[in-house]
Design an enzyme around this catalytic site. Structure first.
Site, PDB file in Angstrom:
ATOM      1  N   ASP A 178      35.271  66.348  54.110  1.00 17.03           N
ATOM      2  CA  ASP A 178      35.343  67.571  53.293  1.00 17.03           C
ATOM      3  C   ASP A 178      34.824  68.770  54.083  1.00 17.03           C
ATOM      4  O   ASP A 178      35.413  69.851  54.095  1.00 17.03           O
ATOM      5  CB  ASP A 178      34.580  67.396  51.962  1.00 17.03           C
ATOM      6  CG  ASP A 178      33.188  66.802  52.120  1.00 17.03           C
ATOM      7  OD1 ASP A 178      32.847  66.315  53.214  1.00 17.03           O
ATOM      8  OD2 ASP A 178      32.421  66.826  51.130  1.00 17.03           O
TER       9      ASP A 178
ATOM     10  N   TYR B 173      46.851  53.360  54.123  1.00 22.74           N
ATOM     11  CA  TYR B 173      48.307  53.329  54.262  1.00 22.74           C
ATOM     12  C   TYR B 173      48.848  51.898  54.263  1.00 22.74           C
ATOM     13  O   TYR B 173      49.966  51.660  53.821  1.00 22.74           O
ATOM     14  CB  TYR B 173      48.733  53.984  55.582  1.00 22.74           C
ATOM     15  CG  TYR B 173      48.974  55.470  55.515  1.00 22.74           C
ATOM     16  CD1 TYR B 173      47.939  56.351  55.239  1.00 22.74           C
ATOM     17  CD2 TYR B 173      50.240  55.985  55.747  1.00 22.74           C
ATOM     18  CE1 TYR B 173      48.156  57.717  55.201  1.00 22.74           C
ATOM     19  CE2 TYR B 173      50.467  57.350  55.714  1.00 22.74           C
ATOM     20  CZ  TYR B 173      49.430  58.206  55.436  1.00 22.74           C
ATOM     21  OH  TYR B 173      49.659  59.553  55.397  1.00 22.74           O
TER      22      TYR B 173
ATOM     23  N   ASP C  49      47.930  68.488  59.155  1.00 22.65           N
ATOM     24  CA  ASP C  49      48.722  69.531  58.474  1.00 22.65           C
ATOM     25  C   ASP C  49      47.913  70.817  58.398  1.00 22.65           C
ATOM     26  O   ASP C  49      48.432  71.919  58.600  1.00 22.65           O
ATOM     27  CB  ASP C  49      49.086  69.101  57.039  1.00 22.65           C
ATOM     28  CG  ASP C  49      50.493  68.516  56.947  1.00 22.65           C
ATOM     29  OD1 ASP C  49      50.933  67.916  57.947  1.00 22.65           O
ATOM     30  OD2 ASP C  49      51.132  68.653  55.892  1.00 22.65           O
TER      31      ASP C  49
END
Ligand code: IPM
Ligand code: MG
Length: 407
Positions: free
Chosen positions: A263, A180, A291
């Site tokens: 993953d 980020y 999320d």
């Protein structure tokens, strides 16, 4: 109450080293955290932002006012601009005066930012840039995102009842580092074609301080910490794994530490979420996994978050976005922002009992059979209410609910 404020952390002030291609943290310094002591009156900055932001902010303010009245404390609210609203008014997604006002408050409640209108703006004039600037400038390196399945909403989840019933996961996301904020970054022309790049980078001290927060949080919950990385491929993840292992084994011997590749973690969260207690991860993995975790609890509209630093006010915000498609239609769910206000009471304002009362009132509203459209299930016998009515119902319950609370 989580005592992150009473821990000693290592300060990583970011310094540009001349000639280096990227920014690395300076040497470690220790600093201690100071709690905002319980007070009679608090200054809280409200950042309504964009989209459904103003609606959920109004509902949340009404609920917290009702709580303050019942529990005999005062909140002085002051609004400030962030996101698209700030771009429109000041041509800056997080103006200096907003930053100063936030820093001068006891705490900050943020709704959400973003919308179609600003999607094509250059990056420095996008709402998201304001949010990232706020996190960085306020030093909010630790983001706590709890995903706790409420019994009333089990059937709102897309997963089977036996998978989600009893799920209670806390995602501790590092918030001011990683790809980020890493440099170099950009889009350049190389050999006649465009090449885009970002730098996934963590320093030891950045990993160390988030590992300490996660160790502390895990020790006060179920005592299990799963660190998520991609150490089978990424060097930055290998360092992450080494530092987390050092910190937890040396300083949190009672916390049971495990590691998982990202993953696999994404798959395990859906396969058997009850295996997780506390998860710690870097910024981008935490963005994605939180999320995903929100879908366990039925709706992104239920997930609160707390962003905290070594000192100074924290920022409390729902994990969901600004939902421009339903903005201004009184269809939004204000509960994630109301639950974020509960986290503010717990972490910033030293009022854990009031936080618990607020959470009880939210559950009582669901028990009463009212649902915003995102939570409504076919044949659940519940009544659909708008954002404003949900706020009124929770505010009424906060004022009247019969709980044993010492304030
Ligand atoms: C979040 C959001 C933000 C993020 C966006 C809006 C910049 O998705 O808080 O999870 O990526 O951190
Ligand atoms: Mg996100």
């Amino acid at each position: 109450m989580v005592s992150y404020r009473f821990l000693e952390f290592l300060t990583a002030s970011l310094l540009a080293s001349p000639g280096a291609a990227f920014v690395v943290p300076s040497s470690k310094q220790s600093s201690s955290l100071k709690a905002v002591a319980k007070k009679d009156s608090y200054a809280v900055t409200l950042l309504p932002g964009d989209g459904i932001g103003p609606e959920i902010t109004a509902a949340t303010k009404q609920v917290v006012q009702a709580l303050a009245t019942r529990c005999n404390f005062r909140i002085e609210w002051k609004e400030a601009l962030i996101g698209g609203a700030a771009i429109d008014a000041k041509n800056d997604p997080f103006p200096q005066e907003s930053l100063e006002q936030c820093l001068a408050s006891d705490s900050v409640l943020l709704a959400c930012i973003g919308g179609y209108k600003w999607d094509k703006n250059p990056r420095e004039l996008r709402p998201e840039t304001g949010l990232l600037k706020m996190r960085k400038e306020m030093g909010l390196f630790a983001n706590l995102r709890p995903a706790k399945v409420l019994p009333q909403l089990i059937d709102a989840s897309t997963l089977k009842r036996e998978i989600v019933e009893g799920v209670d996961v806390m995602v501790v996301r590092e918030l001011t580092g990683d790809v980020y904020f890493g440099t170099p970054k950009g889009i350049d022309i190389v050999n006649g074609q465009r090449v885009g790049y970002n730098n996934m980078i963590y320093s030891e001290s950045e990993i160390d301080r988030i590992a300490r927060v996660a160790g502390d949080v895990a020790s006060k919950r179920g005592g299990k910490l799963c660190s998520v990385d991609k150490a089978n491929v990424l060097d930055v993840s290998q360092l992450w794994r080494d530092v987390v292992t050092d910190v937890i084994t040396k300083d949190f011997p009672d916390v049971q530490l495990s590691h998982m590749y990202v993953d696999n973690a994404a798959m395990q969260l859906i396969r058997w979420p009850k295996q997780f207690d506390t998860i710690v991860c870097g910024n981008i993995f935490g963005d994605i996994l939180s999320d995903e975790a929100s879908m366990l609890v039925g709706s992104l509209g239920m997930l609160p978050s707390a962003s905290i630093g070594e000192s100074g006010p924290g920022v409390f915000e729902p994990c969901h976005g600004s939902a421009p498609d339903i903005a201004g239609q009184d269809k939004a769910n204000p509960l994630a922002m109301i639950l974020s206000a509960a986290m503010m009471l717990q972490y910033d304002l030293d009022r854990p009992e009031e936080a618990a009362l607020l959470e009880k009132a939210v559950e009582a509203a669901l028990d009463a059979g009212v649902r915003t459209p995102d939570l409504k299930q076919e044949n659940d016998g519940c009544k659909v209410v708008g954002c404003a009515e949900m706020g009124e119902i929770v505010a009424k319950l906060v004022a009247e609910i019969d709980v044993d609370i010492k304030v």
